[in-house]
Design an enzyme around this catalytic site. Structure first.
Site, PDB file in Angstrom:
ATOM      1  CG  LEU A 293      -1.977  -1.073   1.321  1.00  0.00           C
ATOM      2  CD1 LEU A 293      -2.644  -1.050   2.691  1.00  0.00           C
ATOM      3  CD2 LEU A 293      -3.010  -0.886   0.218  1.00  0.00           C
ATOM      4  N   GLY A 296       7.576   3.717   3.673  1.00  0.00           N
ATOM      5  CA  GLY A 296       8.075   4.849   4.444  1.00  0.00           C
ATOM      6  C   GLY A 296       9.489   4.612   4.910  1.00  0.00           C
ATOM      7  N   GLY A 297       9.915   5.456   5.860  1.00  0.00           N
ATOM      8  CA  GLY A 297      11.297   5.411   6.314  1.00  0.00           C
ATOM      9  C   GLY A 297      11.679   4.131   7.022  1.00  0.00           C
ATOM     10  CG  PHE A 298      11.250   3.399  10.636  1.00  0.00           C
ATOM     11  CD1 PHE A 298      12.588   3.220  10.914  1.00  0.00           C
ATOM     12  CD2 PHE A 298      10.628   4.547  11.093  1.00  0.00           C
ATOM     13  CE1 PHE A 298      13.295   4.154  11.655  1.00  0.00           C
ATOM     14  CE2 PHE A 298      11.328   5.486  11.835  1.00  0.00           C
ATOM     15  CZ  PHE A 298      12.654   5.286  12.108  1.00  0.00           C
ATOM     16  CE  LYS A 300       9.125  -2.542  -0.334  1.00  0.00           C
ATOM     17  NZ  LYS A 300       9.255  -3.548  -1.417  1.00  0.00           N
ATOM     18  CB  VAL A 301       1.989  -0.052   4.761  1.00  0.00           C
ATOM     19  CG1 VAL A 301       0.622  -0.403   5.342  1.00  0.00           C
ATOM     20  CG2 VAL A 301       2.744   0.857   5.716  1.00  0.00           C
ATOM     21  CE  LYS A 315       5.491   2.108   9.585  1.00  0.00           C
ATOM     22  NZ  LYS A 315       5.287   3.433  10.213  1.00  0.00           N
ATOM     23  CG  ASP A 412       6.336  12.603   7.780  1.00  0.00           C
ATOM     24  OD1 ASP A 412       6.527  13.650   7.121  1.00  0.00           O
ATOM     25  OD2 ASP A 412       6.408  11.467   7.280  1.00  0.00           O
TER      26      ASP A 412
END
Length: 608
Positions: A293, A296-298, A300-301, A315, A412
């Site tokens: 989906l 991000g920085g940490f 995938k979702v 996540k 963010d």
């Protein structure tokens, strides 16, 4: 077989196929709804009349017995009428059609939806009277018919709806007397009509936001409910107290470190579920790329479907072994488990193994605001929906900043991190960059994280973040909502324009070209005064100095129409003075430029 017999045989087969195609009354009713709503060829493409089971259709949810329980079609731009055949959906519990341009009357057949609990038809062009048959919906809890053209009186039959907790009939053309029992509904709104309520009558036209009980004598059930609620609040208070006491004693929050083969029983945040790795692996089809989906920085979702058919977003943290990654996991579990608000993303559960850290959230059917603004071509977010998103996001951030102790800074805030549920209500998500802040401290110094174009200048230069850095990001998100554009867009260079959205909007606002700011996809279907108000709030939120920016509670009040004019006038005076000083210095520099350069040239060419 003769030719005549073959023809007859083929005709019979086709007739049978036609009968089977509509053998399911659910599919028949839904396809009829699609037809009467005048859905375009690009809308609801998978609503196939030849497919017997409608449970695979988009925007339709079913239970385990393939009974349709939810139909959600908000903000689709429909212009037709409601089909009376929808009354055949006996198992339907939720019907959401708000934010469209639906005309005509509410069919009396809606009274046949015996299991309906939520009916939302607000922001349409419905006319005629409210059908008295709605009083037959014994399970109805939420009835929202605001912002239509409904007329006549409110049916006395609505008094029979004992489960009704929310009744929104505001901004119509209703008249006459309101049934007394409807004033006992927990949340009601009859404003914007010609009804007998308000200052000159016994009852107010709307419930007070802070009032949850009526002025009538409470029933025994109400007293028991209130007592139960107080006990629950007391228990929560004691839990928070003990958690805080443990923190002050230096309790190490290392509860997320897995021991191979052992379940860590110290993790007990609310009702969070601990998922098995295999369970999430199956739910996401082994974390298939087709289910991604976002990223991000940490990590995938992924979109996932649990064994009970619940849709979730998983996540998967890819760098948890680094200090930042493991801290991100701890922050999200800690904060989302204690920060509970209708405009904040709720954490369902988590999974830890010696090599994995995963978080499980509800799946947001309409994904993010950024996705809706820039990726969906079939329909646009209409202006009323954008207003609701702006206010909902502000309320979520206000809760983080002013009602959590310690308060929470998101760090963010942007359109991509504001998610949308099935009713297009804003849900602030992605707490991976959030920081817990002691209520006595005003800022926290960290490694700068976030998204360029959304980061406040003081955070970028010093690494110091506060709730006012979130306010800055929120202001940029408001500009994204109004314009539909990205915070940074290099394509604007082709038009000799500003790369930063903030500078682009400031320039157009100074030139009084508000129409050029608004998203072209809205096609003039917006209130220019409301657009101007939202732009003003955004520019107040994105001031250079964090001390000058409003708190999120002030932002909420300004969006609700309180205090914006005074704050904007004050800002304009400061801005005009600042701009005049800048222009004065610029003229001074330009005037002395040649002489300064000539003097330097003389000195450089002199003897050595």
């Amino acid at each position: 077989m003769s030719l005549e017999m073959e023809v007859v045989f083929v005709v019979l087969i086709l007739a049978c196929l036609h009968c089977f195609a509509f053998s399911d009354p659910q599919g028949d009713a839904l396809y009829s709804l699609k037809s009467t709503l005048n859905a375009s060829s690009n809308q609801l493409k998978d609503w196939n009349p030849n497919q017997v089971n409608p449970c695979t259709w988009s925007n339709v949810n079913c239970d385990s017995n393939n009974n349709v329980v939810s139909v959600s079609l908000p903000n689709m731009g429909f212009s037709g009428i409601l089909s009376p055949k929808i009354g055949a959906l006996k198992t339907l519990k939720v019907l959401s059609l708000q934010g469209n341009g639906i005309t005509g009357e509410i069919p009396k057949e809606f009274g046949n939806l015996e299991n309906l609990g939520n009916l939302n038809l607000e922001y349409n062009n419905l006319s005629g009277a409210i059908p008295s048959s709605l009083g037959d919906l014994k399970n109805l809890q939420f009835l929202v018919l605001s912002e239509n053209n409904l007329n006549g009186t409110i049916p006395e039959s609505l008094s029979n709806l004992r489960s009704l907790s929310t009744l929104q009939l505001d901004s119509n053309d209703l008249s006459g007397q309101i049934p007394d029992k409807l004033f006992q509904v927990v949340k009601y709104n009859f404003t914007g009509n010609r009804l007998q309520c308000g200052a000159n009558f016994t009852h107010p036209c709307a419930t007070d936001i802070d009032s949850s009980v009526s002025s009538h004598k409470p029933s025994v059930g109400t007293i028991v409910g209130i007592a139960g609620g107080l006990v629950f609040i007391l228990c929560i208070g004691l839990l928070v107290y003990f958690l805080c006491r443990n923190r002050r004693k230096g309790y190490k929050r290392d509860v997320f470190v897995d021991v191979a083969g052992e379940v860590d029983r110290r993790i007990a945040f609310g009702q969070l579920k601990r998922f098995a790795w295999r369970e999430l692996q199956l739910a996401t089809d082994n974390f298939s790329e087709k289910n991604v989906l976002g990223q991000g920085g940490f990590g995938k979702v992924y979109k996932g479907v649990l064994s009970d058919n619940t849709k979730v977003a998983v996540k998967r943290l890819t760098d948890y072994e680094s200090p930042g990654g493991d801290a991100a996991f701890q922050r999200e579990v800690e904060m989302i488990s204690v920060a509970v608000h209708r405009n904040l993303l709720r954490l369902i559960g988590f999974c830890t193994t010696p090599t994995e850290r995963l978080l499980v959230y509800p799946f947001m059917q309409n994904l993010s605001v950024a996705y809706q603004l820039r990726e969906i071509k079939e329909h646009v977010l209409y202006w009323p929906t954008r207003k609701r998103i702006a206010l909902g996001t502000a309320r979520g951030l206000e809760y983080l900043h002013e009602h959590c102790n310690p308060k929470i800074i998101h760090r963010d805030v942007k359109a991509a991190n504001v998610l949308l549920d099935e009713d297009f209500e804003a849900v602030v998500g992605d707490f991976g960059l959030a920081k817990l802040v002691d209520a006595r401290k005003t800022n926290v110094t960290t490694q700068v994280r976030g998204t360029m174009g959304h980061i406040a200048p003081e955070y970028l230069s010093t690494g110091k973040s506060s709730e006012r850095t979130d306010v800055f990001g929120y202001g940029i998100m408001l500009l994204e909502l109004v314009t539909g554009q990205r915070a940074i867009d290099f394509s604007r260079l082709e038009e000799e324009d500003d790369v930063l959205l903030l500078d682009h909007v400031k320039k157009l606002e100074r030139e009084k070209r508000l129409g050029a700011i608004v998203d072209r996809n809205l096609s003039n279907s917006y209130d220019l005064q409301e657009v101007e108000m939202m732009i003003q709030v955004a520019l107040l939120c994105t001031q250079q100095s964090p001390e000058d920016r409003p708190a999120m509670s002030e932002v909420v009040r300004m969006l609700e129409g309180e205090g914006l004019a005074e704050r904007w006038e004050e800002w304009q005076n400061v801005e005009v003075t600042r701009r005049q000083e800048y222009e004065r210095l610029q003229r001074r520099f330009d005037w002395g430029e040649d002489s300064i350069y000539n003097q330097d040239a003389i000195e450089l060419s002199g003897g050595r």
